[in-house]
Design a protein around this motif. Structure first.
Motif, PDB file in Angstrom:
ATOM      1  N   SER A  81     -17.948 -16.223  -0.788  1.00 22.72           N
ATOM      2  CA  SER A  81     -18.445 -14.860  -0.528  1.00 22.72           C
ATOM      3  C   SER A  81     -18.261 -14.449   0.933  1.00 22.72           C
ATOM      4  O   SER A  81     -18.536 -13.310   1.285  1.00 22.72           O
TER       5      SER A  81
ATOM      6  N   ASP B   5     -24.370 -14.246  -6.278  1.00 17.84           N
ATOM      7  CA  ASP B   5     -23.828 -12.944  -6.698  1.00 17.84           C
ATOM      8  C   ASP B   5     -24.615 -11.935  -5.864  1.00 17.84           C
ATOM      9  O   ASP B   5     -25.601 -11.369  -6.309  1.00 17.84           O
ATOM     10  N   TYR B   6     -24.148 -11.779  -4.614  1.00 24.93           N
ATOM     11  CA  TYR B   6     -25.006 -11.096  -3.636  1.00 24.93           C
ATOM     12  C   TYR B   6     -25.101  -9.592  -3.838  1.00 24.93           C
ATOM     13  O   TYR B   6     -25.930  -8.950  -3.203  1.00 24.93           O
ATOM     14  N   ALA B   7     -24.281  -9.040  -4.737  1.00 25.41           N
ATOM     15  CA  ALA B   7     -24.482  -7.636  -5.109  1.00 25.41           C
ATOM     16  C   ALA B   7     -25.824  -7.486  -5.823  1.00 25.41           C
ATOM     17  O   ALA B   7     -26.361  -6.383  -5.938  1.00 25.41           O
ATOM     18  N   SER B   8     -26.373  -8.609  -6.303  1.00 25.55           N
ATOM     19  CA  SER B   8     -27.680  -8.564  -6.972  1.00 25.55           C
ATOM     20  C   SER B   8     -28.833  -8.917  -6.026  1.00 25.55           C
ATOM     21  O   SER B   8     -30.001  -8.892  -6.435  1.00 25.55           O
TER      22      SER B   8
ATOM     23  N   ARG C 147     -28.515  -2.874   1.211  1.00 23.13           N
ATOM     24  CA  ARG C 147     -27.101  -2.602   1.518  1.00 23.13           C
ATOM     25  C   ARG C 147     -26.743  -3.148   2.899  1.00 23.13           C
ATOM     26  O   ARG C 147     -25.681  -3.724   3.102  1.00 23.13           O
TER      27      ARG C 147
ATOM     28  N   GLN D 269     -26.456  -6.920   2.735  1.00 22.99           N
ATOM     29  CA  GLN D 269     -25.202  -7.305   2.062  1.00 22.99           C
ATOM     30  C   GLN D 269     -24.015  -7.123   3.005  1.00 22.99           C
ATOM     31  O   GLN D 269     -23.150  -7.991   3.089  1.00 22.99           O
ATOM     32  N   ARG D 270     -23.991  -6.002   3.747  1.00 26.89           N
ATOM     33  CA  ARG D 270     -22.884  -5.769   4.695  1.00 26.89           C
ATOM     34  C   ARG D 270     -22.899  -6.802   5.812  1.00 26.89           C
ATOM     35  O   ARG D 270     -21.868  -7.289   6.255  1.00 26.89           O
TER      36      ARG D 270
ATOM     37  N   PRO E 229     -19.540  -9.342  -1.790  1.00 32.72           N
ATOM     38  CA  PRO E 229     -20.776  -9.407  -2.577  1.00 32.72           C
ATOM     39  C   PRO E 229     -20.558  -9.482  -4.098  1.00 32.72           C
ATOM     40  O   PRO E 229     -21.457  -9.899  -4.819  1.00 32.72           O
ATOM     41  N   ARG E 230     -19.371  -9.110  -4.595  1.00 28.83           N
ATOM     42  CA  ARG E 230     -19.135  -9.111  -6.053  1.00 28.83           C
ATOM     43  C   ARG E 230     -18.168 -10.208  -6.501  1.00 28.83           C
ATOM     44  O   ARG E 230     -17.779 -10.251  -7.673  1.00 28.83           O
TER      45      ARG E 230
ATOM     46  N   SER F 245     -32.079 -12.980  -6.270  1.00 26.03           N
ATOM     47  CA  SER F 245     -30.609 -12.921  -6.356  1.00 26.03           C
ATOM     48  C   SER F 245     -30.138 -13.815  -7.504  1.00 26.03           C
ATOM     49  O   SER F 245     -30.770 -14.820  -7.811  1.00 26.03           O
TER      50      SER F 245
END
Ligand SMILES: C[S@@+](CC[C@H](N)C(=O)[O-])C[C@H]1O[C@@H](n2cnc3c(N)ncnc32)[C@H](O)[C@@H]1O
Length: 280
Positions: free
Chosen positions: A135, A164-167, A183, A186-187, A193-194, A269
């Motif tokens: 990731s 799955d860091y979009a979660s 957000r 995640q950035r 992230p996906r 997560s």
């Protein structure tokens, strides 16, 4: 492409250019996370699934302070050589010191290298482990291709474990419930992230056959437990990559720690492990 071409801020993808204070915070956070029962269980489950035969070798790419490499070295079924590689010389030195302190110094060969091109001989490893590396890299497909190149044809296996860091979500008292800060986190700490959702396709495109997978949800409800060291690290890491000011990061972390002290914290997560084989 190599890691210097990383587009996202991702502090963990930029360890090769970070200062000592930041790397100290990263090392502390990685070690705290590595002691958590969730991480120990994940490593135990994928290592159990690998059913190592005597003398098989393991390469841990993106080893950081060597959390996975040391856990693997401690296993009674692990007798072969272990190589652990990270792009950060600082983290590699920390890993070597921690392994020596634990009496594992002669079991793990720590080296510095970029996962996009490690310059190691083709087919030289029985198992390649990427434990929360993918990731953070500039080009996941190139890193998987390099991992596959290093695997022994026929029997070589690759383990890819990551969030799955979009979660990934940390609820706050803000009007949006924490959406904007999610957000920013995640950035700030995740380039891809996906990527774990794309992994079945990426493994197939790399010519690796999916053998086994496992899904996990980590949810801290009431008190921050797994999330606690991550929240502490935000105070330094999020301003460092410019996704929050120092004041914003401190106020964000203060709010999450207050919620935990008052037993009203929510942080969660998803995580996945993939085990794939190199058939040819
Ligand atoms: C989140 S940390 C995980 C460290 C360790 N595997 C663990 O779970 O504790 C990600 C690691 O990947 C390393 N890294 C990032 N990009 C890399 C690259 N292109 N090649 C090698 N290591 C890389 C970082 O230096 C960092 O140590």
């Amino acid at each position: 492409m190599d890691q210097t071409q990383l587009q996202a801020p991702d502090v963990y993808g930029r360890t090769f250019q970070m200062d000592e204070q930041t790397l100290g915070v990263i090392a502390t956070r990685l070690e705290a996370r590595g002691r958590h029962p969730f991480f120990l269980r994940v490593i135990d489950e994928y290592m159990g699934e690998l059913s190592l035969t005597a003398g098989e070798s393991v390469l841990d790419i993106g080893c950081g302070t060597g959390v996975a490499a040391r856990a693997i070295a401690r296993r009674p079924d692990m007798h072969g050589p272990i190589t652990a590689i990270d792009i950060s010389e600082h983290l590699v030195k920390a890993g070597r010191r921690l392994a020596e302190e634990e009496g594992l110094g002669d079991r793990i060969d720590f080296r510095v290298g970029d996962a996009h091109g490690l310059g190691l001989p083709e087919g030289g490893f029985d198992v390649v482990v990427m434990h929360t590396l993918i990731s953070h890299v500039a080009d996941p497909a190139a890193v998987l291709a390099e991992g596959k190149r290093l695997l022994r044809p026929g029997t070589g296996r690759m383990v890819v474990f990551d969030g799955d860091y979009a979660s990934l979500t940390l609820a706050t008292d803000a009007a949006d419930g924490g959406e904007a800060t999610d957000r920013a986190v995640q950035r700030g700490i995740i380039a891809q992230p996906r990527v774990m959702r794309a992994m079945p396709r990426l493994l197939a495109e790399a010519g690796l056959g999916l053998l086994w997978s496992r899904a996990y949800v980590v949810a801290d409800i009431g008190r921050a437990d797994y999330c606690a060291p991550m929240i502490t690290s935000f105070r330094v890491l999020l301003p460092k990559v410019g996704v929050m000011t120092e004041a914003e990061a401190n106020s964000f972390a203060d709010g999450l720690e207050r919620a935990s002290a008052e037993n009203r914290f929510f942080g969660a997560s998803n995580f996945y492990t993939y085990l794939a084989g190199r058939s040819a």
